[in-house]
Design a protein around this motif. Structure first.
Motif: not given
Length: 153
Positions: A126, A152, A146, A122, A89
């Motif tokens: 993410d 999110k 990604i 990005i 992450r």
């Protein structure tokens, strides 16, 4: 009182004669010592166990035959490594400077990345997949993709 000059000269002369006699004695002892007269007396042999010996090896000893195919002079080939795709992450991303850090989901490690190694846009939080590459200051994340995630944070 001081010694006379002639007494000192006599003592020095006695010492010089004693040294000369000692040298002559050592020379005669060396002459009388047994010498190695031939080359055979001076040769040493090494047996099959690596021990030094004065006896030559026997001619009738059965020697082990080694085939050339059995001799290997190399390192074994590496098996192909399966590249491990890691998931993480995005913890921090600086859009103005183009770098950030990815935290590995399976551990606590954080890896540096640069925007040049990212495919697509990005942002922080993410979920991404990436490979690792050794950089100057440690491991860097490269080939960053990604993942399609619906949530999110």
């Amino acid at each position: 009182m001081a010694k006379s000059v002639t007494a000192d000269k006599r003592e020095n002369e006695k010492k010089r004669l004693a040294r000369r006699a000692e040298k002559q004695k050592r020379k005669e002892e060396k002459k009388l010592a047994p010498k190695a007269n031939s080359l055979d007396d001076m040769i040493a042999y090494v047996d099959e166990n690596g021990m030094i010996t004065s006896t030559p090896p026997e001619e009738n000893i059965k020697k082990e035959e080694i085939s050339l195919e059995e001799i290997v002079i190399s390192t074994p080939k590496k098996e192909k490594e399966i590249p491990v795709i890691m998931r993480g992450r995005v913890e921090f991303f600086n859009t103005s400077k183009g770098f950030g850090f990815i935290k590995d989901l399976s551990g606590t490690e954080k890896y540096f990345f640069h925007v040049n190694n990212v495919t697509g846009e990005i942002a922080e939080n993410d979920i991404v997949t990436f490979d690792l590459e050794r950089g100057m200051k440690g491991m860097n994340a490269v080939n960053i993709n990604i993942e399609n995630n619906l949530e999110k944070e």
